[in-house]
Design a protein around this motif. Structure first.
Motif, PDB file in Angstrom:
ATOM      1  N   LYS A   1      27.224  42.812  49.484  1.00 16.03           N
ATOM      2  CA  LYS A   1      26.938  41.394  49.692  1.00 16.03           C
ATOM      3  C   LYS A   1      28.126  40.493  49.369  1.00 16.03           C
ATOM      4  N   ALA A   2      28.963  40.905  48.415  1.00 20.63           N
ATOM      5  CA  ALA A   2      30.101  40.075  47.999  1.00 20.63           C
ATOM      6  C   ALA A   2      31.321  40.969  47.720  1.00 20.63           C
ATOM      7  N   PRO A   3      31.931  41.505  48.767  1.00 23.75           N
ATOM      8  CA  PRO A   3      33.051  42.433  48.568  1.00 23.75           C
ATOM      9  C   PRO A   3      34.288  41.784  47.969  1.00 23.75           C
ATOM     10  N   TRP A   4      34.339  40.474  47.928  1.00 22.61           N
ATOM     11  CA  TRP A   4      35.478  39.743  47.383  1.00 22.61           C
ATOM     12  C   TRP A   4      35.379  39.546  45.874  1.00 22.61           C
ATOM     13  N   HIS A   5      34.236  39.875  45.262  1.00 22.76           N
ATOM     14  CA  HIS A   5      33.975  39.615  43.849  1.00 22.76           C
ATOM     15  C   HIS A   5      34.181  40.873  43.011  1.00 22.76           C
ATOM     16  N   VAL A   6      35.025  40.748  41.991  1.00 24.24           N
ATOM     17  CA  VAL A   6      35.272  41.832  41.035  1.00 24.24           C
ATOM     18  C   VAL A   6      34.869  41.320  39.658  1.00 24.24           C
ATOM     19  N   GLN A   7      34.332  42.219  38.855  1.00 33.05           N
ATOM     20  CA  GLN A   7      33.847  41.829  37.542  1.00 33.05           C
ATOM     21  C   GLN A   7      34.288  42.844  36.490  1.00 33.05           C
ATOM     22  N   ALA A   8      34.328  42.385  35.250  1.00 34.82           N
ATOM     23  CA  ALA A   8      34.545  43.255  34.095  1.00 34.82           C
ATOM     24  C   ALA A   8      33.654  42.724  32.977  1.00 34.82           C
ATOM     25  N   VAL A   9      33.103  43.630  32.185  1.00 39.97           N
ATOM     26  CA  VAL A   9      32.227  43.238  31.084  1.00 39.97           C
ATOM     27  C   VAL A   9      32.752  43.888  29.816  1.00 39.97           C
ATOM     28  N   LEU A  10      33.022  43.060  28.825  1.00 38.87           N
ATOM     29  CA  LEU A  10      33.486  43.554  27.529  1.00 38.87           C
ATOM     30  C   LEU A  10      32.343  43.444  26.547  1.00 38.87           C
ATOM     31  N   ASP A  11      32.084  44.506  25.813  1.00 39.84           N
ATOM     32  CA  ASP A  11      31.037  44.475  24.805  1.00 39.84           C
ATOM     33  C   ASP A  11      31.486  43.606  23.644  1.00 39.84           C
TER      34      ASP A  11
END
Length: 107
Positions: free
Chosen positions: A37-47
């Motif tokens: 749905k959103a191939p342009w969006h990259v994410q990272a999650v830090l605990d």
């Protein structure tokens, strides 16, 4: 592996630069939360120790980065600034969670 979204050679080059940047942070998992749905969006999650994760959003083809809850930044160094600030905050939160009060026994 991330399949970066780009419309032309210039955006492809920008995405290659972002990919090289992500490789400088091997302990952070970068991913596409919704590649269809959103191939342009990259994410990272830090605990984080307080239970609230630090969520980072990136739009590599636009050189745009954002820490969730804050304004986005644009430019060549935006992603690096966002990542480095998040790591520093994560370390501080983890250090604070390890601190504890010393209770002395009554005599």
């Amino acid at each position: 592996m991330i399949q970066y979204f780009f419309r032309d050679a210039y955006e492809n080059e920008i995405c290659d630069e972002f990919d090289a940047l992500t490789r400088q942070y091997p302990n952070i998992h970068f991913f596409q939360p919704s590649p269809d749905k959103a191939p342009w969006h990259v994410q990272a999650v830090l605990d984080a120790a307080d239970g609230e994760p630090i969520v980072l959003n990136f739009w590599p083809h636009k050189r745009k980065a954002q820490r969730q809850g804050e304004h986005s930044k644009e430019g060549d160094s935006a992603a690096r600034e966002i990542i480095d600030e998040a790591i520093a905050d994560q370390r501080e939160l983890l250090a604070d969670s390890r601190a504890f009060d010393v209770i002395e026994a009554a005599e």
